[in-house]
Design a protein around this motif. Sequence first.
Motif, PDB file in Angstrom:
ATOM      1  N   ALA A 125      -3.085  -1.398  -3.071  1.00 21.34           N
ATOM      2  CA  ALA A 125      -3.821  -0.141  -2.982  1.00 21.34           C
ATOM      3  C   ALA A 125      -2.883   1.054  -3.098  1.00 21.34           C
ATOM      4  O   ALA A 125      -1.818   1.083  -2.490  1.00 21.34           O
ATOM      5  CB  ALA A 125      -4.568  -0.067  -1.656  1.00 21.34           C
ATOM      6  N   ILE A 126      -3.319   2.016  -3.914  1.00 26.46           N
ATOM      7  CA  ILE A 126      -2.658   3.314  -3.995  1.00 26.46           C
ATOM      8  C   ILE A 126      -3.740   4.346  -3.711  1.00 26.46           C
ATOM      9  O   ILE A 126      -4.737   4.430  -4.440  1.00 26.46           O
ATOM     10  CB  ILE A 126      -2.044   3.571  -5.385  1.00 26.46           C
ATOM     11  N   ILE A 127      -3.568   5.101  -2.657  1.00 27.58           N
ATOM     12  CA  ILE A 127      -4.534   6.130  -2.296  1.00 27.58           C
ATOM     13  C   ILE A 127      -4.034   7.436  -2.896  1.00 27.58           C
ATOM     14  O   ILE A 127      -2.997   7.958  -2.501  1.00 27.58           O
ATOM     15  CB  ILE A 127      -4.702   6.217  -0.772  1.00 27.58           C
ATOM     16  N   LEU A 128      -4.783   7.924  -3.911  1.00 28.88           N
ATOM     17  CA  LEU A 128      -4.376   9.085  -4.699  1.00 28.88           C
ATOM     18  C   LEU A 128      -5.235  10.306  -4.399  1.00 28.88           C
ATOM     19  O   LEU A 128      -6.429  10.172  -4.159  1.00 28.88           O
ATOM     20  CB  LEU A 128      -4.534   8.783  -6.189  1.00 28.88           C
ATOM     21  N   PRO A 129      -4.632  11.506  -4.515  1.00 29.76           N
ATOM     22  CA  PRO A 129      -5.436  12.730  -4.433  1.00 29.76           C
ATOM     23  C   PRO A 129      -6.172  12.960  -5.753  1.00 29.76           C
ATOM     24  O   PRO A 129      -5.826  12.358  -6.776  1.00 29.76           O
ATOM     25  CB  PRO A 129      -4.387  13.827  -4.188  1.00 29.76           C
ATOM     26  N   ASN A 130      -7.159  13.823  -5.738  1.00 25.69           N
ATOM     27  CA  ASN A 130      -7.945  14.111  -6.948  1.00 25.69           C
ATOM     28  C   ASN A 130      -7.187  14.896  -8.004  1.00 25.69           C
ATOM     29  O   ASN A 130      -7.543  14.874  -9.170  1.00 25.69           O
ATOM     30  CB  ASN A 130      -9.211  14.890  -6.578  1.00 25.69           C
ATOM     31  N   ASN A 131      -6.140  15.623  -7.619  1.00 31.34           N
ATOM     32  CA  ASN A 131      -5.454  16.526  -8.533  1.00 31.34           C
ATOM     33  C   ASN A 131      -4.222  15.924  -9.212  1.00 31.34           C
ATOM     34  O   ASN A 131      -3.385  16.648  -9.718  1.00 31.34           O
ATOM     35  CB  ASN A 131      -5.032  17.783  -7.767  1.00 31.34           C
ATOM     36  N   ILE A 132      -4.137  14.625  -9.287  1.00 36.93           N
ATOM     37  CA  ILE A 132      -2.937  13.949  -9.789  1.00 36.93           C
ATOM     38  C   ILE A 132      -2.890  13.924 -11.316  1.00 36.93           C
ATOM     39  O   ILE A 132      -3.919  13.856 -11.973  1.00 36.93           O
ATOM     40  CB  ILE A 132      -2.852  12.514  -9.217  1.00 36.93           C
ATOM     41  N   THR A 133      -1.674  14.006 -11.869  1.00 38.93           N
ATOM     42  CA  THR A 133      -1.441  13.816 -13.292  1.00 38.93           C
ATOM     43  C   THR A 133      -0.478  12.652 -13.441  1.00 38.93           C
ATOM     44  O   THR A 133       0.559  12.616 -12.781  1.00 38.93           O
ATOM     45  CB  THR A 133      -0.808  15.071 -13.916  1.00 38.93           C
ATOM     46  N   LEU A 134      -0.836  11.695 -14.280  1.00 41.22           N
ATOM     47  CA  LEU A 134       0.044  10.553 -14.513  1.00 41.22           C
ATOM     48  C   LEU A 134       0.846  10.806 -15.775  1.00 41.22           C
ATOM     49  O   LEU A 134       0.291  11.129 -16.822  1.00 41.22           O
ATOM     50  CB  LEU A 134      -0.783   9.268 -14.633  1.00 41.22           C
ATOM     51  N   SER A 135       2.149  10.664 -15.676  1.00 43.31           N
ATOM     52  CA  SER A 135       3.032  10.900 -16.808  1.00 43.31           C
ATOM     53  C   SER A 135       3.091   9.674 -17.701  1.00 43.31           C
ATOM     54  O   SER A 135       3.171   8.544 -17.219  1.00 43.31           O
ATOM     55  CB  SER A 135       4.439  11.220 -16.293  1.00 43.31           C
ATOM     56  N   SER A 136       3.051   9.906 -18.995  1.00 44.07           N
ATOM     57  CA  SER A 136       3.258   8.808 -19.932  1.00 44.07           C
ATOM     58  C   SER A 136       4.113   9.308 -21.079  1.00 44.07           C
ATOM     59  O   SER A 136       3.893  10.402 -21.602  1.00 44.07           O
ATOM     60  CB  SER A 136       1.921   8.266 -20.482  1.00 44.07           C
ATOM     61  N   HIS A 137       5.114   8.538 -21.408  1.00 48.50           N
ATOM     62  CA  HIS A 137       6.031   8.900 -22.500  1.00 48.50           C
ATOM     63  C   HIS A 137       5.768   7.956 -23.649  1.00 48.50           C
ATOM     64  O   HIS A 137       5.773   6.741 -23.477  1.00 48.50           O
ATOM     65  CB  HIS A 137       7.487   8.766 -22.039  1.00 48.50           C
ATOM     66  N   ASN A 138       5.523   8.503 -24.802  1.00 49.20           N
ATOM     67  CA  ASN A 138       5.250   7.665 -25.985  1.00 49.20           C
ATOM     68  C   ASN A 138       6.519   7.374 -26.736  1.00 49.20           C
ATOM     69  O   ASN A 138       7.407   8.069 -26.823  1.00 49.20           O
ATOM     70  CB  ASN A 138       4.237   8.358 -26.895  1.00 49.20           C
ATOM     71  N   THR A 176       0.831  -1.201   0.000  1.00 44.69           N
ATOM     72  CA  THR A 176       0.000   0.000   0.000  1.00 44.69           C
ATOM     73  C   THR A 176       0.868   1.254   0.000  1.00 44.69           C
ATOM     74  O   THR A 176       1.952   1.258   0.576  1.00 44.69           O
ATOM     75  CB  THR A 176      -0.950   0.070   1.215  1.00 44.69           C
ATOM     76  N   ILE A 177       0.345   2.292  -0.635  1.00 44.33           N
ATOM     77  CA  ILE A 177       1.018   3.583  -0.625  1.00 44.33           C
ATOM     78  C   ILE A 177      -0.032   4.673  -0.549  1.00 44.33           C
ATOM     79  O   ILE A 177      -1.066   4.598  -1.213  1.00 44.33           O
ATOM     80  CB  ILE A 177       1.939   3.772  -1.848  1.00 44.33           C
ATOM     81  N   THR A 178       0.211   5.663   0.301  1.00 41.20           N
ATOM     82  CA  THR A 178      -0.688   6.792   0.454  1.00 41.20           C
ATOM     83  C   THR A 178       0.041   8.042  -0.028  1.00 41.20           C
ATOM     84  O   THR A 178       1.151   8.337   0.423  1.00 41.20           O
ATOM     85  CB  THR A 178      -1.117   6.974   1.922  1.00 41.20           C
ATOM     86  N   ILE A 179      -0.594   8.749  -0.957  1.00 42.99           N
ATOM     87  CA  ILE A 179       0.010   9.914  -1.601  1.00 42.99           C
ATOM     88  C   ILE A 179      -0.797  11.153  -1.206  1.00 42.99           C
ATOM     89  O   ILE A 179      -2.020  11.168  -1.371  1.00 42.99           O
ATOM     90  CB  ILE A 179       0.021   9.714  -3.126  1.00 42.99           C
ATOM     91  N   PRO A 180      -0.124  12.212  -0.710  1.00 46.79           N
ATOM     92  CA  PRO A 180      -0.844  13.400  -0.244  1.00 46.79           C
ATOM     93  C   PRO A 180      -1.324  14.299  -1.395  1.00 46.79           C
ATOM     94  O   PRO A 180      -0.901  14.144  -2.541  1.00 46.79           O
ATOM     95  CB  PRO A 180       0.209  14.121   0.603  1.00 46.79           C
ATOM     96  N   ASN A 181      -2.173  15.261  -1.060  1.00 47.68           N
ATOM     97  CA  ASN A 181      -2.691  16.208  -2.044  1.00 47.68           C
ATOM     98  C   ASN A 181      -1.623  17.092  -2.669  1.00 47.68           C
ATOM     99  O   ASN A 181      -1.859  17.689  -3.714  1.00 47.68           O
ATOM    100  CB  ASN A 181      -3.767  17.097  -1.408  1.00 47.68           C
TER     101      ASN A 181
END
Length: 64
Positions: free
Chosen positions: A51-64, A28-33
């Motif tokens: 489980a990963i507890i994420l804030p609502n304002n997160i952006t996931l990086s993806s490199h093509n 498990t990992i908890t990530i703050p806002n």
Amino acid sequence: MFINSVFIGSGVLSIGDSIFYNSINLATITIPNTVTLIDQYAFYGCRHLKAIILPNNITLSSHN
């Protein structure tokens, strides 16, 4: 020693590329806002991650 749970404190802004690479016992990992970006492969190889507890304002990086 195996780490199975991580709580990231407030003030951290991003989760770096491959930071938890092959942390096979991490469950498990908890990530703050304050975190707004998670780089690619941050949790690659975390086979037991349940489980990963994420804030609502997160952006996931993806490199093509």
